[in-house]
Design a protein around this motif. Structure first.
Motif, short mmCIF file in Angstrom:
data_model
loop_
_atom_site.label_atom_id
_atom_site.label_comp_id
_atom_site.label_asym_id
_atom_site.label_seq_id
_atom_site.Cartn_x
_atom_site.Cartn_y
_atom_site.Cartn_z
N PHE A 14 0.84 -1.20 0.00
CA PHE A 14 0.00 0.00 0.00
C PHE A 14 0.87 1.25 0.00
O PHE A 14 1.80 1.36 0.80
CB PHE A 14 -0.93 -0.01 1.21
CG PHE A 14 -1.86 -1.18 1.22
CD1 PHE A 14 -3.05 -1.15 0.52
CD2 PHE A 14 -1.51 -2.35 1.89
CE1 PHE A 14 -3.89 -2.25 0.48
CE2 PHE A 14 -2.35 -3.45 1.87
CZ PHE A 14 -3.54 -3.40 1.17
N ALA A 85 -3.45 3.92 -1.55
CA ALA A 85 -4.38 3.94 -0.42
C ALA A 85 -4.85 5.36 -0.14
O ALA A 85 -4.60 5.94 0.92
CB ALA A 85 -3.72 3.34 0.82
N THR A 87 -8.37 7.95 -1.26
CA THR A 87 -9.60 8.14 -2.02
C THR A 87 -9.57 9.47 -2.77
O THR A 87 -9.70 9.52 -3.99
CB THR A 87 -10.84 8.12 -1.08
OG1 THR A 87 -10.61 7.26 0.02
CG2 THR A 87 -12.06 7.65 -1.85
N SER A 115 -6.75 1.52 -6.68
CA SER A 115 -6.77 2.65 -5.73
C SER A 115 -8.02 2.54 -4.87
O SER A 115 -8.94 1.78 -5.16
CB SER A 115 -6.75 3.98 -6.47
OG SER A 115 -7.98 4.21 -7.15
N THR A 116 -8.06 3.34 -3.83
CA THR A 116 -9.19 3.30 -2.90
C THR A 116 -10.49 3.69 -3.57
O THR A 116 -11.55 3.12 -3.27
CB THR A 116 -8.91 4.20 -1.69
OG1 THR A 116 -7.69 3.81 -1.07
CG2 THR A 116 -10.03 4.11 -0.67
N THR A 199 -8.94 7.67 3.82
CA THR A 199 -7.99 6.75 4.45
C THR A 199 -7.27 7.38 5.63
O THR A 199 -6.55 6.69 6.35
CB THR A 199 -6.95 6.23 3.43
OG1 THR A 199 -6.27 7.33 2.83
CG2 THR A 199 -7.61 5.37 2.36
N THR A 225 -9.84 -0.65 0.94
CA THR A 225 -8.52 -0.67 0.31
C THR A 225 -7.83 -2.00 0.54
O THR A 225 -7.25 -2.58 -0.39
CB THR A 225 -7.66 0.49 0.86
OG1 THR A 225 -8.32 1.73 0.60
CG2 THR A 225 -6.29 0.52 0.21
#
Length: 248
Positions: A14, A85, A87, A115-116, A199, A225
């Motif tokens: 991550f 990780a 958004t 990706s998130t 995150t 994630t």
């Protein structure tokens, strides 16, 4: 850990922006292990530049050059997939731009990548949640870009709540009560699930509490994630303590 063990254990790397709620990842790794799962979730911090939920800062934060700088350290961990990780610094590019971000990251890593933001879309689909509510820490203009991203994924957003928090550092100080209040205030009776997209927000320890309080699935940024990274490699294990997503 021996090299043989590292090779046979699903290992997702991550790239995490800055320092806020990164301790959710070793916590989730422990929760996976306690549930009988087997996976490693190593994490590398990326340089975020300006800590601000502002479009210009987020576009710079998510540049592939910044992300690729952390890949060497992840390779030393023997990762088999990589997830950005974050958004906000993925959906801020829009659906097509976020897809290009992931393609460039996969090319740089030579590994499957995501990706998130895409994790949220895939997780909602996995739960069959076509209508969701968004409870965001972000300012409203940034939260609205996440709504646009979800709409591009074919997901209806029945309600959106922005909290106006500018920095990830502030979000990282929130505890269980603040997170619970965010989810409750952002819920909507028409929504089949509630999404908490940041995150920087600690949530891993409280997913089941959130779902019990709302009576429906809750998807949080670090939870989805981790799920997305594992999904790139194998079927994610059943981990009841991480909510309905990990029981789907």
């Amino acid at each position: 850990m021996t090299a043989t063990t590292a090779m046979t254990t699903p290992t997702v790397g991550f790239l995490y922006p800055g320092y806020s709620a990164e301790d959710d990842y070793p916590r989730m790794e422990s929760m996976l292990r306690d549930a009988g799962g087997r996976a490693r979730l190593p994490l590398v911090h990326t340089d975020i530049g300006t800590d601000a939920h502002r479009v210009d800062a987020l576009l710079e934060m998510g540049s592939v050059e910044r992300l690729a700088a952390g890949l060497g350290e992840l390779r030393l961990e023997g990762v088999q997939a990589v997830v950005w990780a974050c958004t906000s610094a993925s959906f801020v590019y829009g659906w097509d731009g976020a897809a290009e971000q992931v393609r460039a990251l996969a090319k740089a890593a030579g590994l499957p990548a995501s990706s998130t933001s895409f994790a949220f879309a895939h997780a909602a689909r996995a739960l069959g949640a076509a209508r969701v509510a968004v409870a965001a820490t972000y300012p409203e203009d940034v939260a609205a870009l996440f709504v646009d991203f979800l709409k591009a994924a074919g997901i209806e957003v029945t309600a959106m709540r922005g909290s106006g928090i500018i920095t990830a550092a502030e979000v990282g100080t929130w505890g269980r009560e603040e997170v619970l209040r965010l989810a409750l205030e952002g819920d909507d009776p028409a929504a089949e699930a509630v999404l908490l997209p940041d995150t920087a927000l600690h949530t891993a320890a409280w997913v089941t509490d959130l779902e019990a309080a709302l009576g429906k699935p809750v998807l949080t940024a670090n939870q989805v994630t981790a799920w997305e990274g594992l999904r790139l490699l194998t079927d994610p294990p059943t981990v009841p303590s991480l909510g309905r997503l990990f029981s789907a």
